[in-house]
Structures are given as C-alpha cells and as structure tokens.
Design a protein around this motif. Sequence first.
Motif, PDB file in Angstrom:
ATOM      1  N   GLY A 240       0.791  -1.218   0.000  1.00 30.80           N
ATOM      2  CA  GLY A 240       0.000   0.000   0.000  1.00 30.80           C
ATOM      3  C   GLY A 240       0.822   1.265   0.000  1.00 30.80           C
ATOM      4  N   VAL A 241       2.094   1.178   0.346  1.00 30.02           N
ATOM      5  CA  VAL A 241       2.990   2.345   0.298  1.00 30.02           C
ATOM      6  C   VAL A 241       3.895   2.247  -0.926  1.00 30.02           C
ATOM      7  CG1 VAL A 241       4.857   3.584   1.460  1.00 30.02           C
ATOM      8  CG2 VAL A 241       2.930   2.721   2.781  1.00 30.02           C
ATOM      9  N   LEU A 242       4.572   1.117  -1.076  1.00 24.71           N
ATOM     10  CA  LEU A 242       5.496   0.931  -2.197  1.00 24.71           C
ATOM     11  C   LEU A 242       4.916   0.022  -3.275  1.00 24.71           C
ATOM     12  CD1 LEU A 242       8.785   0.377  -0.151  1.00 24.71           C
ATOM     13  CD2 LEU A 242       7.929   2.515  -1.119  1.00 24.71           C
ATOM     14  N   THR A 243       4.145  -0.970  -2.870  1.00 26.59           N
ATOM     15  CA  THR A 243       3.599  -1.928  -3.849  1.00 26.59           C
ATOM     16  C   THR A 243       2.078  -1.955  -3.777  1.00 26.59           C
ATOM     17  OG1 THR A 243       3.766  -3.766  -2.265  1.00 26.59           O
ATOM     18  CG2 THR A 243       5.655  -3.382  -3.739  1.00 26.59           C
ATOM     19  N   ARG A 244       1.484  -2.326  -4.908  1.00 27.74           N
ATOM     20  CA  ARG A 244       0.026  -2.367  -5.005  1.00 27.74           C
ATOM     21  C   ARG A 244      -0.489  -3.726  -4.538  1.00 27.74           C
ATOM     22  NH1 ARG A 244      -1.880   1.816  -8.474  1.00 27.74           N
ATOM     23  NH2 ARG A 244      -0.177   2.925  -9.497  1.00 27.74           N
ATOM     24  N   THR A 245      -0.025  -4.145  -3.384  1.00 31.67           N
ATOM     25  CA  THR A 245      -0.411  -5.456  -2.864  1.00 31.67           C
ATOM     26  C   THR A 245      -1.450  -5.378  -1.755  1.00 31.67           C
ATOM     27  OG1 THR A 245       1.704  -5.302  -1.679  1.00 31.67           O
ATOM     28  CG2 THR A 245       1.576  -6.865  -3.508  1.00 31.67           C
ATOM     29  N   ALA A 246      -1.779  -4.175  -1.290  1.00 31.70           N
ATOM     30  CA  ALA A 246      -2.787  -4.064  -0.234  1.00 31.70           C
ATOM     31  C   ALA A 246      -4.127  -4.616  -0.721  1.00 31.70           C
ATOM     32  CB  ALA A 246      -2.941  -2.605   0.204  1.00 31.70           C
TER      33      ALA A 246
ATOM     34  N   ALA B 164      -6.306  -7.608   0.865  1.00 26.86           N
ATOM     35  CA  ALA B 164      -7.710  -7.423   1.234  1.00 26.86           C
ATOM     36  C   ALA B 164      -8.584  -8.498   0.592  1.00 26.86           C
ATOM     37  CB  ALA B 164      -8.186  -6.028   0.823  1.00 26.86           C
ATOM     38  N   ALA B 165      -8.308  -8.806  -0.682  1.00 26.39           N
ATOM     39  CA  ALA B 165      -9.080  -9.832  -1.383  1.00 26.39           C
ATOM     40  C   ALA B 165      -8.866 -11.207  -0.749  1.00 26.39           C
ATOM     41  CB  ALA B 165      -8.682  -9.859  -2.856  1.00 26.39           C
ATOM     42  N   ALA B 166      -7.631 -11.493  -0.350  1.00 28.09           N
ATOM     43  CA  ALA B 166      -7.333 -12.779   0.279  1.00 28.09           C
ATOM     44  C   ALA B 166      -8.001 -12.891   1.649  1.00 28.09           C
ATOM     45  CB  ALA B 166      -5.830 -12.969   0.401  1.00 28.09           C
ATOM     46  N   TRP B 167      -7.949 -11.815   2.432  1.00 29.17           N
ATOM     47  CA  TRP B 167      -8.625 -11.819   3.727  1.00 29.17           C
ATOM     48  C   TRP B 167     -10.117 -12.075   3.537  1.00 29.17           C
ATOM     49  CZ3 TRP B 167      -6.401 -12.480   8.170  1.00 29.17           C
ATOM     50  CH2 TRP B 167      -5.130 -11.947   8.437  1.00 29.17           C
ATOM     51  N   LYS B 168     -10.724 -11.392   2.549  1.00 30.14           N
ATOM     52  CA  LYS B 168     -12.155 -11.551   2.326  1.00 30.14           C
ATOM     53  C   LYS B 168     -12.505 -12.979   1.938  1.00 30.14           C
ATOM     54  CE  LYS B 168     -16.146  -9.939  -0.286  1.00 30.14           C
ATOM     55  NZ  LYS B 168     -16.999 -10.021   0.939  1.00 30.14           N
TER      56      LYS B 168
ATOM     57  N   LEU C 116      -2.819 -15.407  -5.465  1.00 29.27           N
ATOM     58  CA  LEU C 116      -3.193 -14.187  -6.177  1.00 29.27           C
ATOM     59  C   LEU C 116      -1.973 -13.470  -6.740  1.00 29.27           C
ATOM     60  CD1 LEU C 116      -5.952 -12.833  -3.757  1.00 29.27           C
ATOM     61  CD2 LEU C 116      -6.295 -13.689  -6.081  1.00 29.27           C
ATOM     62  N   ILE C 117      -0.890 -13.439  -5.962  1.00 25.73           N
ATOM     63  CA  ILE C 117       0.338 -12.804  -6.446  1.00 25.73           C
ATOM     64  C   ILE C 117       0.880 -13.552  -7.657  1.00 25.73           C
ATOM     65  CG2 ILE C 117       2.769 -12.385  -5.890  1.00 25.73           C
ATOM     66  CD1 ILE C 117       1.892 -11.635  -3.081  1.00 25.73           C
ATOM     67  N   ASP C 118       0.804 -14.881  -7.593  1.00 18.26           N
ATOM     68  CA  ASP C 118       1.284 -15.685  -8.719  1.00 18.26           C
ATOM     69  C   ASP C 118       0.436 -15.460  -9.971  1.00 18.26           C
ATOM     70  OD1 ASP C 118       2.983 -17.908  -9.787  1.00 18.26           O
ATOM     71  OD2 ASP C 118       1.048 -18.919  -9.928  1.00 18.26           O
ATOM     72  N   GLU C 119      -0.876 -15.307  -9.771  1.00 18.04           N
ATOM     73  CA  GLU C 119      -1.783 -15.122 -10.902  1.00 18.04           C
ATOM     74  C   GLU C 119      -1.753 -13.699 -11.452  1.00 18.04           C
ATOM     75  OE1 GLU C 119      -5.190 -18.397  -9.530  1.00 18.04           O
ATOM     76  OE2 GLU C 119      -5.543 -16.240  -9.298  1.00 18.04           O
ATOM     77  N   GLN C 120      -1.664 -12.712 -10.554  1.00 23.47           N
ATOM     78  CA  GLN C 120      -1.804 -11.318 -10.961  1.00 23.47           C
ATOM     79  C   GLN C 120      -0.484 -10.554 -11.043  1.00 23.47           C
ATOM     80  OE1 GLN C 120      -4.625  -9.474  -8.278  1.00 23.47           O
ATOM     81  NE2 GLN C 120      -6.100 -11.144  -8.473  1.00 23.47           N
ATOM     82  N   GLY C 121       0.559 -11.097 -10.422  1.00 18.16           N
ATOM     83  CA  GLY C 121       1.813 -10.370 -10.361  1.00 18.16           C
ATOM     84  C   GLY C 121       1.743  -9.242  -9.336  1.00 18.16           C
TER      85      GLY C 121
ATOM     86  N   ALA D  94      10.176  -9.846  -6.570  1.00 25.89           N
ATOM     87  CA  ALA D  94       9.287  -9.887  -7.735  1.00 25.89           C
ATOM     88  C   ALA D  94       9.294  -8.568  -8.493  1.00 25.89           C
ATOM     89  CB  ALA D  94       7.868 -10.233  -7.303  1.00 25.89           C
ATOM     90  N   VAL D  95       9.431  -7.456  -7.760  1.00 28.94           N
ATOM     91  CA  VAL D  95       9.412  -6.145  -8.424  1.00 28.94           C
ATOM     92  C   VAL D  95      10.805  -5.544  -8.577  1.00 28.94           C
ATOM     93  CG1 VAL D  95       7.049  -5.631  -7.742  1.00 28.94           C
ATOM     94  CG2 VAL D  95       8.908  -4.978  -6.217  1.00 28.94           C
ATOM     95  N   GLY D  96      11.826  -6.272  -8.123  1.00 32.56           N
ATOM     96  CA  GLY D  96      13.204  -5.847  -8.353  1.00 32.56           C
ATOM     97  C   GLY D  96      13.664  -4.644  -7.580  1.00 32.56           C
ATOM     98  N   ILE D  97      13.200  -4.478  -6.334  1.00 35.31           N
ATOM     99  CA  ILE D  97      13.608  -3.299  -5.554  1.00 35.31           C
ATOM    100  C   ILE D  97      14.335  -3.673  -4.264  1.00 35.31           C
ATOM    101  CG2 ILE D  97      11.812  -1.811  -6.520  1.00 35.31           C
ATOM    102  CD1 ILE D  97      10.193  -2.258  -3.953  1.00 35.31           C
ATOM    103  N   THR D  98      14.778  -4.905  -4.147  1.00 40.41           N
ATOM    104  CA  THR D  98      15.488  -5.334  -2.936  1.00 40.41           C
ATOM    105  C   THR D  98      16.681  -4.439  -2.634  1.00 40.41           C
ATOM    106  OG1 THR D  98      14.840  -7.627  -3.373  1.00 40.41           O
ATOM    107  CG2 THR D  98      16.641  -7.285  -1.820  1.00 40.41           C
ATOM    108  N   GLY D  99      17.408  -4.037  -3.669  1.00 38.82           N
ATOM    109  CA  GLY D  99      18.618  -3.238  -3.483  1.00 38.82           C
ATOM    110  C   GLY D  99      18.388  -1.820  -3.035  1.00 38.82           C
ATOM    111  N   LEU D 100      17.135  -1.387  -2.936  1.00 37.28           N
ATOM    112  CA  LEU D 100      16.852  -0.014  -2.506  1.00 37.28           C
ATOM    113  C   LEU D 100      16.831   0.130  -0.984  1.00 37.28           C
ATOM    114  CD1 LEU D 100      14.030   1.171  -4.965  1.00 37.28           C
ATOM    115  CD2 LEU D 100      16.482   1.662  -5.044  1.00 37.28           C
ATOM    116  N   PHE D 101      17.029  -0.966  -0.270  1.00 32.87           N
ATOM    117  CA  PHE D 101      16.877  -0.910   1.183  1.00 32.87           C
ATOM    118  C   PHE D 101      18.116  -1.443   1.896  1.00 32.87           C
ATOM    119  CE2 PHE D 101      12.765  -1.329  -0.825  1.00 32.87           C
ATOM    120  CZ  PHE D 101      12.137  -0.172  -0.363  1.00 32.87           C
ATOM    121  N   ASP D 102      18.504  -0.717   2.939  1.00 35.25           N
ATOM    122  CA  ASP D 102      19.662  -1.106   3.741  1.00 35.25           C
ATOM    123  C   ASP D 102      19.311  -2.181   4.757  1.00 35.25           C
ATOM    124  OD1 ASP D 102      21.465   0.945   2.632  1.00 35.25           O
ATOM    125  OD2 ASP D 102      20.122   2.350   3.649  1.00 35.25           O
ATOM    126  N   ALA D 103      18.018  -2.302   5.075  1.00 35.34           N
ATOM    127  CA  ALA D 103      17.598  -3.289   6.080  1.00 35.34           C
ATOM    128  C   ALA D 103      16.148  -3.675   5.833  1.00 35.34           C
ATOM    129  CB  ALA D 103      17.762  -2.722   7.488  1.00 35.34           C
TER     130      ALA D 103
END
Length: 248
Positions: free
Chosen positions: A17-23, A27-31, A107-112, A148-157
């Motif tokens: 919800g902040v960096l990725t559109r996975t919120a 929500a869909a999985a919780w429902k 859902l992540i596997d199906e929708q990316g 999956a989105v290739g941003i691992t290297g943007l974070f120190d921790a």
Amino acid sequence: MLGLPDDTEACLFDLDGVLTRTAAVHAAAWKEMFDGYLRERDGAGFVPFDPVTDYATYVDGKRREDGTRSFLESRGITLPEGDPDDPPERETIRGLGSRKNALVLKLIDEQGVETFDGSIDYVRAARKAGLRTAVVSSSANTVQVLRAVGITGLFDARIDGVIAAERDLPGKPAPDMFVAGAEAVGTAPARAAVFEDALAGVEAGRAGAFGYVVGVNRVDGRHAAALAERGADVVVDDLSELLEREAR
C-alpha cells in the motif's frame, strides 16, 4: 529535505500500500478466507467481511495472526491459537492465517505485483540524498514481493513478519518493528521518518516517538482523516507529492 525535518537520517517504509500495489491483494485474500470460514460456521446468515472497512479496522498493517484474531473478536468468535505450522484446514488462529497466506501467494502468482512508481522514485531520491532506508512490513512474504518487483537493493535493512516472529517482536500498532528498523540502519527513532498507509502502522510510528510520520492514503477522504487522527504529521495520496513540494 524531501518534505521531512532537516535532522532526518533514515526512512522506514511499509511495503503493502505504500510501495507496492499489494494491499488490494491482501484485502481480497482476507475476504475470501474470512467469508469462506464464516459461511461454513454461520450458514446462509453469515455477514461477509468488508474488504474496505473491516480490512482497515482489524487487519491492515498487522501481523497475520493478530489480524485474524482481531477480526474474529469483532464477531464474538474465539479460537485456539494453534501452532505456527498449522495447515490451512485447521480451525485455529494460525490455521486460518495459513489459509489466508496461501490465497495471497496464489493471487500474487496469478496477478503479479505492481509498484507505486511515485513512491519508488521517492525511495531513490531519499537514497540519493544520503538517507538510510529500511522496509518495515508485517507481511511474511516481503522478500518474495521485493524480489518480484526488483527493488530489494533499494533498502539497507528489512524487518518483516518473518523477522518479527524470530525475534518475538509485537506487531503494529506496537512500535517495536519500526524501532527495530531504526536500529538496523543505525539511527534513533527521533531521527527517522515512518511511511505508512495502515492505521495500525501510523499508530506504531506515533507510539514510538518517531521524528516524522507520513500517512499514505490509498482509499478515500475518510481514511485520510483517520490517518491524521491516529497521528500522521502529514497525509499524502502518494509519496510523489513530497517530491513535488520539494521541487517547488
């Protein structure tokens, strides 16, 4: 600098919800999980899980078991905790959490996974400005999503649901995960900024006396107001707004 106090040394970002559109995926999985369980339990008279109101109030930003427990309690349902390795079919807090996680991965596997480009630009700008960065997420799937989105290297921790479980850190709205994130990048909470879209996450940032708390509104005006009420110093629809303010 970047819309933050001048003494800021580090930025601590929530993921979903902040960096990725996975919120929305969560929500869909919780429902799907809760509706299936409640339908089995209550029959035709079951009241569905609301993916907006119930999600924001009871599960968003929390560790999986905490969100499961919180929502069930709102319906007057008490289940045994179970064990961390409980299978999805087991009627325990952990079992239902496993069921939800299996749905998320499906859902992540199906929708990316997609990112919020303006927010990723902000992370890059923060690093260019010399600020340390960490991702602090309650999700146990943080590593997979970052890769999956290739941003691992943007974070120190990284402090996520897996690390929280290993260290027995209380989940949000307790501040412990963000405090651990600040420690991981070598700074004090007072010199770190928290970026959160979840009410529980904003509460955690305020409870930890962090230097600045940015609320990210991906829902509507009511959610924006709730983020401010819970302690956000500023509320934006995307982190790109902070870059635009800096440019002006």
